[in-house]
Write a protein that holds these residues in place. Structure first.
Motif, mmCIF file in Angstrom:
data_model
loop_
_atom_site.group_PDB
_atom_site.id
_atom_site.type_symbol
_atom_site.label_atom_id
_atom_site.label_comp_id
_atom_site.label_asym_id
_atom_site.label_seq_id
_atom_site.Cartn_x
_atom_site.Cartn_y
_atom_site.Cartn_z
ATOM 1 N N SER A 203 40.743 41.709 1.094
ATOM 2 C CA SER A 203 41.940 41.109 1.675
ATOM 3 C C SER A 203 41.569 39.909 2.536
ATOM 4 C CB SER A 203 42.696 42.144 2.515
ATOM 5 O OG SER A 203 41.891 42.586 3.607
ATOM 6 N N LEU A 204 42.496 38.963 2.589
ATOM 7 C CA LEU A 204 42.364 37.781 3.432
ATOM 8 C C LEU A 204 43.703 37.556 4.113
ATOM 9 C CD1 LEU A 204 40.650 35.302 4.317
ATOM 10 C CD2 LEU A 204 41.604 34.094 2.341
ATOM 11 N N GLU A 205 43.682 37.512 5.445
ATOM 12 C CA GLU A 205 44.929 37.394 6.196
ATOM 13 C C GLU A 205 44.802 36.327 7.284
ATOM 14 O OE1 GLU A 205 46.036 41.171 7.766
ATOM 15 O OE2 GLU A 205 46.162 42.154 5.812
ATOM 16 N N GLN A 206 45.913 35.700 7.585
ATOM 17 C CA GLN A 206 46.039 34.762 8.703
ATOM 18 C C GLN A 206 44.853 33.789 8.758
ATOM 19 O OE1 GLN A 206 46.715 37.810 11.843
ATOM 20 N NE2 GLN A 206 48.658 36.729 12.170
ATOM 21 N N SER A 207 44.690 33.032 7.680
ATOM 22 C CA SER A 207 43.515 32.173 7.563
ATOM 23 C C SER A 207 43.884 30.828 6.944
ATOM 24 C CB SER A 207 42.436 32.852 6.726
ATOM 25 O OG SER A 207 41.963 34.039 7.359
ATOM 26 N N LEU A 208 42.984 29.854 7.151
ATOM 27 C CA LEU A 208 43.116 28.514 6.591
ATOM 28 C C LEU A 208 41.885 28.218 5.752
ATOM 29 C CD1 LEU A 208 44.271 25.625 6.336
ATOM 30 C CD2 LEU A 208 43.213 25.118 8.556
ATOM 31 N N LEU A 209 42.095 27.883 4.475
ATOM 32 C CA LEU A 209 41.021 27.479 3.571
ATOM 33 C C LEU A 209 41.194 25.994 3.284
ATOM 34 C CD1 LEU A 209 41.222 30.599 3.195
ATOM 35 C CD2 LEU A 209 40.438 30.245 0.855
ATOM 36 N N ARG A 210 40.130 25.223 3.488
ATOM 37 C CA ARG A 210 40.208 23.777 3.323
ATOM 38 C C ARG A 210 38.937 23.282 2.640
ATOM 39 N NH1 ARG A 210 41.773 21.795 8.789
ATOM 40 N NH2 ARG A 210 39.602 22.237 9.266
ATOM 41 N N ASN A 211 39.100 22.508 1.555
ATOM 42 C CA ASN A 211 37.954 21.964 0.812
ATOM 43 C C ASN A 211 36.997 23.070 0.371
ATOM 44 O OD1 ASN A 211 38.832 19.246 1.298
ATOM 45 N ND2 ASN A 211 38.038 19.453 3.374
ATOM 46 N N VAL A 212 37.550 24.153 -0.132
ATOM 47 C CA VAL A 212 36.763 25.312 -0.560
ATOM 48 C C VAL A 212 36.629 25.310 -2.082
ATOM 49 C CG1 VAL A 212 36.718 27.826 -0.634
ATOM 50 C CG2 VAL A 212 37.442 26.665 1.453
ATOM 51 N N ASP A 213 35.458 25.661 -2.583
ATOM 52 C CA ASP A 213 35.225 25.756 -4.020
ATOM 53 C C ASP A 213 35.184 27.229 -4.428
ATOM 54 O OD1 ASP A 213 34.508 25.617 -6.658
ATOM 55 O OD2 ASP A 213 32.738 24.368 -6.359
ATOM 56 N N LEU A 214 36.280 27.690 -5.032
ATOM 57 C CA LEU A 214 36.379 29.055 -5.546
ATOM 58 C C LEU A 214 36.437 29.049 -7.065
ATOM 59 C CD1 LEU A 214 38.980 30.614 -3.062
ATOM 60 C CD2 LEU A 214 36.513 30.965 -3.074
ATOM 61 N N SER A 215 35.923 28.003 -7.684
ATOM 62 C CA SER A 215 35.977 27.924 -9.138
ATOM 63 C C SER A 215 35.189 29.063 -9.778
ATOM 64 C CB SER A 215 35.425 26.574 -9.617
ATOM 65 O OG SER A 215 34.110 26.360 -9.155
ATOM 66 N N GLU A 216 35.767 29.612 -10.840
ATOM 67 C CA GLU A 216 35.160 30.700 -11.615
ATOM 68 C C GLU A 216 34.955 31.971 -10.796
ATOM 69 O OE1 GLU A 216 31.650 29.320 -13.608
ATOM 70 O OE2 GLU A 216 32.572 27.415 -14.148
ATOM 71 N N THR A 217 35.625 32.076 -9.675
ATOM 72 C CA THR A 217 35.518 33.275 -8.842
ATOM 73 C C THR A 217 36.581 34.298 -9.252
ATOM 74 O OG1 THR A 217 34.574 32.100 -6.965
ATOM 75 C CG2 THR A 217 35.693 34.161 -6.489
ATOM 76 N N ALA A 218 36.169 35.544 -9.410
ATOM 77 C CA ALA A 218 37.064 36.619 -9.824
ATOM 78 C C ALA A 218 37.317 37.557 -8.650
ATOM 79 C CB ALA A 218 36.464 37.390 -10.992
ATOM 80 N N LEU A 219 38.586 37.748 -8.310
ATOM 81 C CA LEU A 219 38.967 38.616 -7.202
ATOM 82 C C LEU A 219 39.953 39.655 -7.714
ATOM 83 C CD1 LEU A 219 39.521 35.834 -4.494
ATOM 84 C CD2 LEU A 219 37.486 37.251 -4.822
ATOM 85 N N SER A 220 39.597 40.944 -7.622
ATOM 86 C CA SER A 220 40.454 42.013 -8.128
ATOM 87 C C SER A 220 40.024 43.363 -7.548
ATOM 88 C CB SER A 220 40.374 42.053 -9.655
ATOM 89 O OG SER A 220 41.106 43.143 -10.172
#
Length: 220
Positions: A53-70
């Motif tokens: 889980s990810l809550e109350q956050s800011l993601l900026r200029n992030v590389d999540l390419s090809e990342t699998a979340l489940s």
């Protein structure tokens, strides 16, 4: 609570967090993660995998390419100028999520539940967007969906200034109330699955031939 205006009658809730409380995250999280109140700036997690889980956050200029979340729960999160290309979010629960100015080409997003989700100014070619249950507004604005695939419950979805060349809506299960009035509809396949969606009279004229073909008429 902060709100984003959709039109003269509707609004949606925006992510709620205090920027000065965010703690920087400087390395990729563990595969099993629970993160809250984080600033993720410039992090590369390419080809990663995990659940959490990810809550109350800011993601900026992030590389999540090809990342699998489940499975993945994301609540009160803003994503800016980031890369989610060819990533997979499966069994995702999203509440008060904003994704803007990001690269979504090939992104496969399977939302078990979506509520107050706003995605804008993104290149989203070859994406697959699946919504199991939509409990609140889901808004796509100024996105290009070339050869994208949509399926599931789109009854709460609003498309604003979007284009869909080659996009496939044939597996949309519920389009009643889906608002397409401010987007370009030419090039869509699976139009008959959009029964109950809102379009203008001018749009109906523009896609009359495609509608007739989808309904089984032979144009001669």
């Amino acid at each position: 609570m902060k709100f984003r205006k959709i039109d003269e009658r509707r609004s949606m809730r925006r992510p709620l967090f205090e920027t000065d409380r965010l703690v920087p995250l400087e390395e990729a999280p563990d595969p099993d993660f629970e993160l809250s109140e984080r600033l993720v700036d410039g992090l590369e997690w390419k080809g990663g995998h995990g659940d959490g889980s990810l809550e109350q956050s800011l993601l900026r200029n992030v590389d999540l390419s090809e990342t699998a979340l489940s499975p993945f729960e994301i609540v009160d999160v803003t994503v800016e100028r980031s890369v989610l290309a060819n990533g997979r979010w499966e069994r995702a629960t999203a509440r008060r999520l904003e994704i803007t100015d990001s690269q979504l080409v090939g992104w496969q997003a399977q939302f078990s539940l979506a509520q107050d989700v706003y995605i804008a100014d993104c290149r989203a070619d070859f994406t697959g967007i699946s919504i199991g249950t939509a409990k609140g507004p889901v808004v796509f604005e100024r996105c290009r969906f070339t050869n994208a695939t949509f399926l599931g419950d789109f009854s709460k979805v609003v498309f604003i200034d979007c284009t869909f060349p080659g996009a496939d809506f044939s597996r949309v299960a519920n389009a009643k109330g889906c608002d397409l009035r401010r987007s370009e509809l030419s090039g869509i396949t699976g139009l008959m699955s959009l029964r109950g969606a809102l379009i203008t009279a001018d749009q109906a004229v523009d896609i009359a031939g495609e509608l007739a073909t989808a309904a089984g008429f032979k144009l001669a």
